[in-house]
Design an enzyme around this catalytic site. Sequence first.
Site, PDB file in Angstrom:
ATOM      1  N   GLY A   1     -44.142  31.950 -29.891  1.00 52.32           N
ATOM      2  CA  GLY A   1     -45.466  31.630 -30.428  1.00 52.32           C
ATOM      3  C   GLY A   1     -45.431  31.401 -31.929  1.00 52.32           C
ATOM      4  O   GLY A   1     -44.673  32.046 -32.659  1.00 52.32           O
TER       5      GLY A   1
ATOM      6  N   ARG B   1     -26.923  35.792 -28.090  1.00 53.35           N
ATOM      7  CA  ARG B   1     -26.533  35.438 -29.465  1.00 53.35           C
ATOM      8  C   ARG B   1     -25.232  34.629 -29.526  1.00 53.35           C
ATOM      9  O   ARG B   1     -24.870  34.128 -30.587  1.00 53.35           O
ATOM     10  CB  ARG B   1     -26.330  36.707 -30.318  1.00 53.35           C
ATOM     11  CG  ARG B   1     -27.557  37.595 -30.446  1.00 53.35           C
ATOM     12  CD  ARG B   1     -28.647  36.948 -31.314  1.00 53.35           C
ATOM     13  NE  ARG B   1     -29.820  37.798 -31.388  1.00 53.35           N
ATOM     14  CZ  ARG B   1     -30.861  37.751 -30.546  1.00 53.35           C
ATOM     15  NH1 ARG B   1     -30.878  36.839 -29.583  1.00 53.35           N
ATOM     16  NH2 ARG B   1     -31.879  38.569 -30.667  1.00 53.35           N
TER      17      ARG B   1
ATOM     18  N   SER C   1     -33.305  37.686 -23.621  1.00 56.67           N
ATOM     19  CA  SER C   1     -33.392  38.905 -24.430  1.00 56.67           C
ATOM     20  C   SER C   1     -32.012  39.356 -24.907  1.00 56.67           C
ATOM     21  O   SER C   1     -31.325  40.134 -24.241  1.00 56.67           O
ATOM     22  CB  SER C   1     -34.109  40.043 -23.689  1.00 56.67           C
ATOM     23  OG  SER C   1     -35.427  39.638 -23.332  1.00 56.67           O
TER      24      SER C   1
ATOM     25  N   HIS D   1     -39.040  40.298 -23.096  1.00 57.75           N
ATOM     26  CA  HIS D   1     -39.679  39.691 -24.266  1.00 57.75           C
ATOM     27  C   HIS D   1     -38.830  39.918 -25.527  1.00 57.75           C
ATOM     28  O   HIS D   1     -39.354  40.107 -26.623  1.00 57.75           O
ATOM     29  CB  HIS D   1     -41.068  40.306 -24.446  1.00 57.75           C
ATOM     30  CG  HIS D   1     -42.140  39.311 -24.808  1.00 57.75           C
ATOM     31  ND1 HIS D   1     -42.999  38.782 -23.884  1.00 57.75           N
ATOM     32  CD2 HIS D   1     -42.494  38.755 -26.001  1.00 57.75           C
ATOM     33  CE1 HIS D   1     -43.848  37.959 -24.494  1.00 57.75           C
ATOM     34  NE2 HIS D   1     -43.561  37.924 -25.783  1.00 57.75           N
TER      35      HIS D   1
ATOM     36  N   TYR E   1     -41.608  39.068 -38.282  1.00 55.94           N
ATOM     37  CA  TYR E   1     -42.315  38.700 -37.041  1.00 55.94           C
ATOM     38  C   TYR E   1     -41.319  38.178 -35.996  1.00 55.94           C
ATOM     39  O   TYR E   1     -41.411  38.494 -34.812  1.00 55.94           O
ATOM     40  CB  TYR E   1     -43.389  37.643 -37.348  1.00 55.94           C
ATOM     41  CG  TYR E   1     -43.845  36.857 -36.140  1.00 55.94           C
ATOM     42  CD1 TYR E   1     -44.559  37.469 -35.106  1.00 55.94           C
ATOM     43  CD2 TYR E   1     -43.547  35.501 -36.010  1.00 55.94           C
ATOM     44  CE1 TYR E   1     -44.961  36.747 -33.994  1.00 55.94           C
ATOM     45  CE2 TYR E   1     -43.950  34.771 -34.898  1.00 55.94           C
ATOM     46  CZ  TYR E   1     -44.651  35.399 -33.890  1.00 55.94           C
ATOM     47  OH  TYR E   1     -45.046  34.685 -32.776  1.00 55.94           O
TER      48      TYR E   1
ATOM     49  N   PRO F   1     -40.180  30.215 -24.990  1.00 56.07           N
ATOM     50  CA  PRO F   1     -41.398  30.050 -25.790  1.00 56.07           C
ATOM     51  C   PRO F   1     -41.443  31.067 -26.927  1.00 56.07           C
ATOM     52  O   PRO F   1     -41.225  32.258 -26.708  1.00 56.07           O
ATOM     53  CB  PRO F   1     -42.512  30.346 -24.776  1.00 56.07           C
ATOM     54  CG  PRO F   1     -41.882  31.254 -23.763  1.00 56.07           C
ATOM     55  CD  PRO F   1     -40.442  30.825 -23.680  1.00 56.07           C
TER      56      PRO F   1
HETATM   57  C1  LIG Z   1     -41.204  35.159 -32.683  1.00 48.87           C
HETATM   58  C2  LIG Z   1     -41.280  35.253 -31.201  1.00 48.87           C
HETATM   59  C3  LIG Z   1     -42.431  34.838 -30.553  1.00 48.87           C
HETATM   60  C4  LIG Z   1     -42.502  34.901 -29.160  1.00 48.87           C
HETATM   61  N1  LIG Z   1     -43.620  34.418 -28.535  1.00 48.87           N
HETATM   62  C5  LIG Z   1     -43.660  34.389 -27.181  1.00 48.87           C
HETATM   63  C6  LIG Z   1     -44.776  33.809 -26.507  1.00 48.87           C
HETATM   64  O1  LIG Z   1     -45.701  33.307 -27.138  1.00 48.87           O
HETATM   65  N2  LIG Z   1     -44.755  33.833 -25.154  1.00 48.87           N
HETATM   66  C7  LIG Z   1     -43.737  34.370 -24.430  1.00 48.87           C
HETATM   67  O2  LIG Z   1     -43.766  34.359 -23.203  1.00 48.87           O
HETATM   68  N3  LIG Z   1     -42.667  34.911 -25.047  1.00 48.87           N
HETATM   69  C8  LIG Z   1     -42.602  34.935 -26.397  1.00 48.87           C
HETATM   70  N4  LIG Z   1     -41.507  35.468 -27.024  1.00 48.87           N
HETATM   71  C9  LIG Z   1     -40.389  35.983 -26.222  1.00 48.87           C
HETATM   72  C10 LIG Z   1     -39.363  34.883 -25.955  1.00 48.87           C
HETATM   73  O3  LIG Z   1     -39.875  33.907 -25.091  1.00 48.87           O
HETATM   74  C11 LIG Z   1     -38.079  35.452 -25.317  1.00 48.87           C
HETATM   75  O4  LIG Z   1     -38.405  36.160 -24.152  1.00 48.87           O
HETATM   76  C12 LIG Z   1     -37.292  36.351 -26.248  1.00 48.87           C
HETATM   77  O5  LIG Z   1     -37.358  35.878 -27.574  1.00 48.87           O
HETATM   78  C13 LIG Z   1     -35.847  36.424 -25.791  1.00 48.87           C
HETATM   79  O6  LIG Z   1     -35.092  37.274 -26.592  1.00 48.87           O
HETATM   80  P1  LIG Z   1     -34.190  36.759 -27.823  1.00 48.87           P
HETATM   81  O7  LIG Z   1     -35.154  36.497 -28.942  1.00 48.87           O
HETATM   82  O8  LIG Z   1     -33.320  37.919 -28.103  1.00 48.87           O
HETATM   83  O9  LIG Z   1     -33.474  35.519 -27.389  1.00 48.87           O
HETATM   84  C14 LIG Z   1     -41.420  35.430 -28.415  1.00 48.87           C
HETATM   85  C15 LIG Z   1     -40.262  35.844 -29.080  1.00 48.87           C
HETATM   86  C16 LIG Z   1     -40.178  35.753 -30.458  1.00 48.87           C
HETATM   87  C17 LIG Z   1     -38.903  36.188 -31.138  1.00 48.87           C
END
Ligand SMILES: Cc1cc2nc3c(=O)[nH]c(=O)nc-3n(C[C@H](O)[C@H](O)[C@H](O)COP(=O)(O)O)c2cc1C
Length: 384
Positions: free
Chosen positions: A83, A317, A314, A282, A28, A81
Site C-alpha cells: 500500500g 530476500r 514474508s 503480511h 513504514y 501488494p
Molecule cells: C510497506 C508495505 C505495505 C503493504 N501493504 C499491503 C497491502 O496494502 N495489502 C496487502 O495485502 N499486503 C500488504 N503488505 C504485505 C505484502 O503484500 C507482503 O505480504 C509482505 O510484504 C511480504 O513480506 P516481505 O516484505 O518480507 O516480502 C504490505 C507490505 C509492506 C512492506
Amino acid sequence: MGVLDDCYNVADFRRAAQKRLPKSLFEYIDRATEDEVAVRNNRDAIERIRILPRAPLDVSNRELGSTLLGKPMGMPLVIAPTGAAGLMWFEAELCLARAAKAAGIPYTMPTGSLVSFERVAKEVGGRLWFQLYVWPNRQISYDLVKRVADAGAETLVVTVDTPVNPIREYNIRNGFGLPFRHSLTSLTDMTLHPRWLFGTLLKYLIADGMPKLRNHPAAFNDARTRPAIAPQLGLSDTVDIPEIHRLRAMFPGKLLVKGVMHPEDARNLVAAGADGVIVSNHGGRNLDAAMATFDALPAVVSAIGGKATVIVDSGIRRGLDIVKAIALGADAVQTGRATLWGASVGGEAGVTKVLDVLRGELSAGMANCGVRTIGQITADLLVR
Ligand SMILES: Cc1cc2nc3c(=O)[nH]c(=O)nc-3n(C[C@H](O)[C@H](O)[C@H](O)COP(=O)(O)O)c2cc1C
C-alpha cells in the site's frame, strides 16, 4: 557510479532506500508490528532450511520459467501488494507494473494506491492482479471489484489477515498515516531528505496537490467529505467464508486469498471456489506471534493436495529463498519489501534491478543444487 550500481543484493537496496527516504517512510516499509518477533521469525525459518545438493550434473541451459494459474511466468515470483507505494517514488505503481511486465511476472496492485488501477491497465497492461481489502461498506467494495474486473484485472487477491489496524507504534511516533498528512515531525523528516522531497512529493504537489488514494471513491480524497466516508472504507473485521463466496461469484477472473496460514482454512477456501491461497503473515506486520510462513507452508500444501495454487511470502530476500519455497511445495513466491526498496531507490530501473538480482541468485542457486528447471526443484533437495 549511480546508486543502483552499488546495489548487488536486496540488503543493499534496503540500505540505499534508508538513505533516500524520510525516516517515516523507511520505517513504514521496513518495520513490522509490536516487538517485531514475527518478522525475525520468518527469516529464521527460511535460513534454517538446509539443502542436500546433487552433483556432478549438467546444469547448463537452466530454465527459470514456470506456469502460474495457467499462464507462463518468467520466473516463479509475483510482486506483492504494498500500500501507498507511490509515496516512495513518483507514481511507483506504474514503475512496479512496468518492471513486472518486462520480467514476465504479475504485479499486484493494492487497494491503497496513488495511481488508479485503470491507469496502470491502460498505460502498462501485463499480468495485473488487484488486492482487495474488503471495506465495511460492502457496496462500495463490490463497485471497486467491478471496476477492476472491467479494467482487465486477471486475478483478485482478497487479503484476510488484517481485520483490524495493526499495532505499529513507530508510525504514530513518526507522524505517518494515510491519507498522507504533515506534522512538524514529518516536515522536518522530509526536509532532511531533499532527493525524495523534490523527486517525489513535489512532483505530486505540482501535478495535483497532496497524493491521493486513486482506487478510493473521490469523496475520500476531499477533506470536506472524508470524515463521513472514511469509516466506511476502513478495515473490516467481518470478512468470512460466505463473503469469499460472494466475491467469487462476482469476479470473473482468478481469485486468490492472501494471509492464509492454517491448512483447514486453505481447504475451506478452495472448497469455497478460491483458485489458490497465499501463505502470508503480511511480512510479520500484523500478528507478532504468527508462525513463520515457511513453517506453515508444508501443511497448507498437503491440505490443498495439488487442487489449487499455493504462493508464499514474508521474508524473501534471496533467489535461493525461492528455491527453498518451491522445494517445500509452493508454486511461486511473492516479494513485498524487496521490490518496494527497489522502487524507492530507482523507480522502474530499481525494481528491474531487484528482479535481475533475484533472477541471478535463483539461477545460481538452481545450478548449485543440481537442477535445470523449476519443475526439478522438489522436496528431495531438502534435509529433513
Ligand atoms: C510497506 C508495505 C505495505 C503493504 N501493504 C499491503 C497491502 O496494502 N495489502 C496487502 O495485502 N499486503 C500488504 N503488505 C504485505 C505484502 O503484500 C507482503 O505480504 C509482505 O510484504 C511480504 O513480506 P516481505 O516484505 O518480507 O516480502 C504490505 C507490505 C509492506 C512492506
